[in-house]
Motif scaffolding. Structure first.
Motif, PDB file in Angstrom:
ATOM      1  N   LEU A 189       7.992   4.087 -12.069  1.00  0.00           N
ATOM      2  CA  LEU A 189       6.877   3.649 -11.245  1.00  0.00           C
ATOM      3  C   LEU A 189       7.051   2.200 -10.813  1.00  0.00           C
ATOM      4  O   LEU A 189       6.730   1.838  -9.682  1.00  0.00           O
ATOM      5  CB  LEU A 189       5.563   3.813 -12.008  1.00  0.00           C
ATOM      6  N   GLY A 190       7.536   1.363 -11.718  1.00  0.00           N
ATOM      7  CA  GLY A 190       7.798  -0.034 -11.410  1.00  0.00           C
ATOM      8  C   GLY A 190       8.990  -0.517 -12.220  1.00  0.00           C
ATOM      9  O   GLY A 190       9.534   0.193 -13.068  1.00  0.00           O
ATOM     10  N   ASP A 191       9.432  -1.732 -11.944  1.00  0.00           N
ATOM     11  CA  ASP A 191      10.555  -2.298 -12.707  1.00  0.00           C
ATOM     12  C   ASP A 191      10.109  -2.559 -14.140  1.00  0.00           C
ATOM     13  O   ASP A 191       8.928  -2.812 -14.413  1.00  0.00           O
ATOM     14  CB  ASP A 191      11.020  -3.595 -12.051  1.00  0.00           C
ATOM     15  N   PRO A 192      11.044  -2.537 -15.090  1.00  0.00           N
ATOM     16  CA  PRO A 192      10.683  -2.813 -16.487  1.00  0.00           C
ATOM     17  C   PRO A 192      10.072  -4.203 -16.625  1.00  0.00           C
ATOM     18  O   PRO A 192      10.628  -5.191 -16.150  1.00  0.00           O
ATOM     19  CB  PRO A 192      12.008  -2.694 -17.231  1.00  0.00           C
ATOM     20  N   GLY A 193       8.914  -4.243 -17.234  1.00  0.00           N
ATOM     21  CA  GLY A 193       8.201  -5.495 -17.425  1.00  0.00           C
ATOM     22  C   GLY A 193       7.365  -5.917 -16.244  1.00  0.00           C
ATOM     23  O   GLY A 193       6.598  -6.872 -16.346  1.00  0.00           O
ATOM     24  N   VAL A 194       7.512  -5.240 -15.102  1.00  0.00           N
ATOM     25  CA  VAL A 194       6.726  -5.572 -13.889  1.00  0.00           C
ATOM     26  C   VAL A 194       5.901  -4.339 -13.516  1.00  0.00           C
ATOM     27  O   VAL A 194       6.481  -3.333 -13.075  1.00  0.00           O
ATOM     28  CB  VAL A 194       7.637  -5.983 -12.725  1.00  0.00           C
ATOM     29  N   PRO A 195       4.577  -4.362 -13.716  1.00  0.00           N
ATOM     30  CA  PRO A 195       3.770  -3.176 -13.407  1.00  0.00           C
ATOM     31  C   PRO A 195       3.787  -2.862 -11.910  1.00  0.00           C
ATOM     32  O   PRO A 195       4.034  -3.736 -11.062  1.00  0.00           O
ATOM     33  CB  PRO A 195       2.372  -3.577 -13.882  1.00  0.00           C
ATOM     34  N   ILE A 196       3.526  -1.624 -11.587  1.00  0.00           N
ATOM     35  CA  ILE A 196       3.472  -1.197 -10.185  1.00  0.00           C
ATOM     36  C   ILE A 196       2.259  -1.821  -9.494  1.00  0.00           C
ATOM     37  O   ILE A 196       1.193  -1.994 -10.088  1.00  0.00           O
ATOM     38  CB  ILE A 196       3.413   0.343 -10.106  1.00  0.00           C
ATOM     39  N   THR A 197       2.446  -2.195  -8.281  1.00  0.00           N
ATOM     40  CA  THR A 197       1.351  -2.810  -7.533  1.00  0.00           C
ATOM     41  C   THR A 197       0.371  -1.727  -7.038  1.00  0.00           C
ATOM     42  O   THR A 197       0.672  -0.525  -7.018  1.00  0.00           O
ATOM     43  CB  THR A 197       1.903  -3.591  -6.340  1.00  0.00           C
ATOM     44  N   TRP A 198      -0.816  -2.177  -6.612  1.00  0.00           N
ATOM     45  CA  TRP A 198      -1.827  -1.236  -6.130  1.00  0.00           C
ATOM     46  C   TRP A 198      -1.382  -0.526  -4.861  1.00  0.00           C
ATOM     47  O   TRP A 198      -1.581   0.677  -4.695  1.00  0.00           O
ATOM     48  CB  TRP A 198      -3.141  -1.971  -5.904  1.00  0.00           C
ATOM     49  N   GLY A 199      -0.749  -1.254  -3.943  1.00  0.00           N
ATOM     50  CA  GLY A 199      -0.281  -0.629  -2.714  1.00  0.00           C
ATOM     51  C   GLY A 199       0.781   0.409  -2.973  1.00  0.00           C
ATOM     52  O   GLY A 199       0.777   1.492  -2.372  1.00  0.00           O
ATOM     53  N   ALA A 200       1.719   0.099  -3.880  1.00  0.00           N
ATOM     54  CA  ALA A 200       2.756   1.076  -4.201  1.00  0.00           C
ATOM     55  C   ALA A 200       2.166   2.296  -4.907  1.00  0.00           C
ATOM     56  O   ALA A 200       2.594   3.438  -4.663  1.00  0.00           O
ATOM     57  CB  ALA A 200       3.820   0.423  -5.076  1.00  0.00           C
ATOM     58  N   ALA A 201       1.169   2.078  -5.769  1.00  0.00           N
ATOM     59  CA  ALA A 201       0.532   3.205  -6.453  1.00  0.00           C
ATOM     60  C   ALA A 201      -0.211   4.099  -5.462  1.00  0.00           C
ATOM     61  O   ALA A 201      -0.184   5.345  -5.555  1.00  0.00           O
ATOM     62  CB  ALA A 201      -0.417   2.694  -7.521  1.00  0.00           C
ATOM     63  N   PHE A 202      -0.876   3.501  -4.498  1.00  0.00           N
ATOM     64  CA  PHE A 202      -1.588   4.307  -3.485  1.00  0.00           C
ATOM     65  C   PHE A 202      -0.603   5.099  -2.629  1.00  0.00           C
ATOM     66  O   PHE A 202      -0.836   6.279  -2.327  1.00  0.00           O
ATOM     67  CB  PHE A 202      -2.432   3.389  -2.598  1.00  0.00           C
ATOM     68  N   ALA A 203       0.525   4.437  -2.255  1.00  0.00           N
ATOM     69  CA  ALA A 203       1.519   5.139  -1.446  1.00  0.00           C
ATOM     70  C   ALA A 203       2.133   6.295  -2.222  1.00  0.00           C
ATOM     71  O   ALA A 203       2.362   7.387  -1.677  1.00  0.00           O
ATOM     72  CB  ALA A 203       2.595   4.161  -0.990  1.00  0.00           C
ATOM     73  N   PHE A 204       2.406   6.086  -3.508  1.00  0.00           N
ATOM     74  CA  PHE A 204       2.984   7.158  -4.321  1.00  0.00           C
ATOM     75  C   PHE A 204       1.972   8.297  -4.506  1.00  0.00           C
ATOM     76  O   PHE A 204       2.343   9.483  -4.477  1.00  0.00           O
ATOM     77  CB  PHE A 204       3.421   6.608  -5.680  1.00  0.00           C
ATOM     78  N   SER A 205       0.686   7.963  -4.685  1.00  0.00           N
ATOM     79  CA  SER A 205      -0.339   8.996  -4.829  1.00  0.00           C
ATOM     80  C   SER A 205      -0.484   9.797  -3.539  1.00  0.00           C
ATOM     81  O   SER A 205      -0.601  11.024  -3.565  1.00  0.00           O
ATOM     82  CB  SER A 205      -1.669   8.365  -5.208  1.00  0.00           C
ATOM     83  N   LEU A 206      -0.435   9.111  -2.402  1.00  0.00           N
ATOM     84  CA  LEU A 206      -0.509   9.801  -1.118  1.00  0.00           C
ATOM     85  C   LEU A 206       0.698  10.689  -0.890  1.00  0.00           C
ATOM     86  O   LEU A 206       0.587  11.821  -0.402  1.00  0.00           O
ATOM     87  CB  LEU A 206      -0.651   8.773   0.008  1.00  0.00           C
ATOM     88  N   GLU A 207       1.883  10.182  -1.264  1.00  0.00           N
ATOM     89  CA  GLU A 207       3.113  10.970  -1.124  1.00  0.00           C
ATOM     90  C   GLU A 207       3.069  12.213  -2.001  1.00  0.00           C
ATOM     91  O   GLU A 207       3.441  13.314  -1.579  1.00  0.00           O
ATOM     92  CB  GLU A 207       4.309  10.100  -1.494  1.00  0.00           C
TER      93      GLU A 207
END
Length: 557
Positions: A189-207
């Protein structure tokens, strides 16, 4: 039948008004005196006045014009004073009755709405539930899908889109929570130690909601590894919800777009109902006209029903004579067709519901036409119990049997002998009786056409309603079907046109206030005799006297 005896109140005013005229007219006459007689014939609606003036024109001198005009003016002033006094007394006693009282149809709203072109109905009953408690909402919840279908598309479509978008945002928040919970594990979902951003999470949920197979945002195969079960569970839940929601959306739009009830807008009813007396049999019929605009693709198994909404808040069914409801009342609306209901003693549109020697229907909906056609004879001989279709057949039976008893000198008891049976004369139902009954007892007549749409194979209903003001009395539908360029054509304007003979046009006129009927008459106009209710006998006599004086004035001129 000769002059009738007048009531005391009528006689007093008639004496007053006659004295005014006779004092100015008879004083200057010679020879035979002027004699005025008033004959009052009571009817079911009004008191009819017939005024006869036996004064000869040669007995009146030309110098009486000014005196006669003064007498008329003085008489009108006296009428106004007397009417004001009568209305004050009626208001105090609570017996105010005028000819402009509202009918039941005018007092009640429409049961079936009308607002489309050509006076058509959007097929909606104006009935609402006034008790929105918890139990009612539970019943609505059990049928939530059809409740949602009943909503307008401009309301239901944004609601569905908002629901879909809300679920995508919820799963985006789930992916952020899963990634923050596994900060040290590369779940893609995100790089190790760097959480996924809100925009990336929304895009992944939409996809995930719309497609399958584009991979994770981190471009790894963590979805197939065992160290990230939470990601697999979240994606599985969203994919399951997405399939179910897509199936619901497809079903919703398919049903909303293919439901056949919108087909009813092409079934056109006549804007007015016609009630008239048939010249052939003197029976009264109610008629409407129906036509299908999509005439080239006719409605399958179309049939019609008629109801009357009464003052008892009941929707009473009416039998249909044509097309015969014994045969299902099926019709072919591809051509304009007249639907006929006979107003007989079985119809709620008739003021006569009880007839002598007629068998009790026991709650069944009957027609007198069936009895006349020997289909269900309803008139019973009270002596022998034989049934007959008409009163004429019963009279023939009684006369024949009585003659037989007399010839054979049969000494039956009185209650078993036809010789002592008398059949009453049955007066024909009149249009005025029906008109008064409908005005005071019927709020609305509802017509329902049911059929199957041949394209969507769905059943639909087309509704139309007729209030008292929508009825044309003694009218006839105008011909609207013709042949043009080797094709049958229907004129939509003529479909709603009704012809009324000149001698029946007064039946469709609106009755105005009583006072304008006898105070607003100009000299030379025909006097509106017969529009005064039975509760104003004094004004009736004054009208008769004024009419008599007017006849004398016209002769002098």
């Amino acid at each position: 039948n000769g002059p009738a005896r007048m009531p005391s109140s009528l006689s007093s005013l008639h004496h007053d008004s006659s004295s005014i005229i006779n004092s100015n007219v008879n004083g200057n006459t010679s020879g035979r005196s002027s004699q005025n007689s008033v004959r009052i014939a009571p009817s079911s609606d009004f008191i009819t006045h017939e005024v006869s003036n036996h004064a000869d024109a040669d007995d009146i001198t030309p110098n009486n014009n000014m005196n006669a005009d003064h007498a008329t003016s003085e008489l009108q002033n006296r009428i106004r004073q007397r009417r004001a006094q009568q209305r004050k007394q009626q208001r105090q006693s609570g017996r105010v009755k005028t000819s402009s009282m509202k009918s039941l149809s005018a007092a009640w709203p429409r049961l079936v709405a009308r607002g489309l072109p050509y006076g058509q109905s959007p097929n909606e009953f104006t009935v609402k539930n006034n008790n929105r408690n918890r139990g009612v909402y539970q019943l609505y919840l059990l049928n939530w899908f059809h409740v949602l279908l009943r909503w307008q598309i401009y309301f239901s479509l944004p609601l569905l889109l908002a629901s879909w978008t809300t679920c995508i945002l919820i799963f985006a928040g789930v992916y952020i929570a899963v990634d923050e919970r596994n900060k040290d594990i590369d779940c893609g979902l995100g790089d190790p130690g760097v959480p996924i951003t809100w925009g990336a999470a929304f895009a992944f949920s939409l996809e995930t909601c719309t497609t399958v197979g584009y991979g994770l945002p981190g471009s790894t195969n963590a979805f197939f590894e065992a160290n990230c079960p939470s990601v697999q569970l979240a994606i599985y839940a969203q994919m399951t919800w997405s399939m179910m929601f897509n199936a619901f959306i497809f079903a919703f739009f398919f049903v909303a777009l293919s439901k056949s009830e919108s087909r009813s807008s092409q079934v056109v009813f006549s804007d007015r109902m016609v009630i008239h007396t048939e010249s052939q049999d003197n029976r009264i019929y109610a008629k409407v006209r129906v036509f299908d605009l999509d005439s080239s693709h006719g409605v399958v198994e179309a049939h019609i029903r008629i109801y009357a909404f009464t003052k008892d808040f009941k929707l009473e069914p009416l039998r249909v004579n044509y097309p015969d409801d014994d045969m299902g009342a099926t019709l072919v609306p591809s051509l304009p067709i007249r639907v006929i209901h006979q107003i007989d003693h079985h119809s709620v549109l008739s003021p006569r519901r009880r007839m002598p020697f007629v068998a009790d229907a026991r709650g069944l909906l009957c027609r007198s036409a069936d009895s006349e056609a020997c289909n269900r004879e309803e008139i019973i001989c009270p002596i022998c119990g034989e049934s007959y279709g008409t009163y004429d057949r019963l009279r023939a039976h009684v006369a024949y049997t009585a003659k037989t008893e007399e010839d054979y000198d049969v000494n039956f008891p009185r209650h078993l002998s036809h010789r002592h049976l008398r059949i009453p004369e049955i007066r024909q139902l009149t249009l005025n009786e029906v008109k008064q009954h409908i005005e005071s007892n019927i709020s609305e007549v509802v017509v329902v056409v049911e059929g199957i749409d041949p394209q969507a194979s769905g059943t639909f209903q087309a509704l139309q309603s007729y209030k008292y003001d929508d009825i044309v009395w003694e009218g006839k539908f105008r011909k609207c079907l013709s042949v043009d360029n080797d094709k049958f054509t229907v004129n939509m304007e003529k479909l709603h046109m009704i012809d009324v003979p000149d001698h029946h046009k007064h039946l469709n006129e609106v009755v105005v206030e009583e006072e304008s009927n006898y105070l607003g008459t100009k000299e030379g106009d025909s006097f509106p005799i017969g529009m005064i209710t039975t509760e104003s006998p004094g004004a009736a006599a004054a009208m008769a006297a004024m009419a008599s004086e007017r006849d004398g004035s016209s002769k002098r001129k």
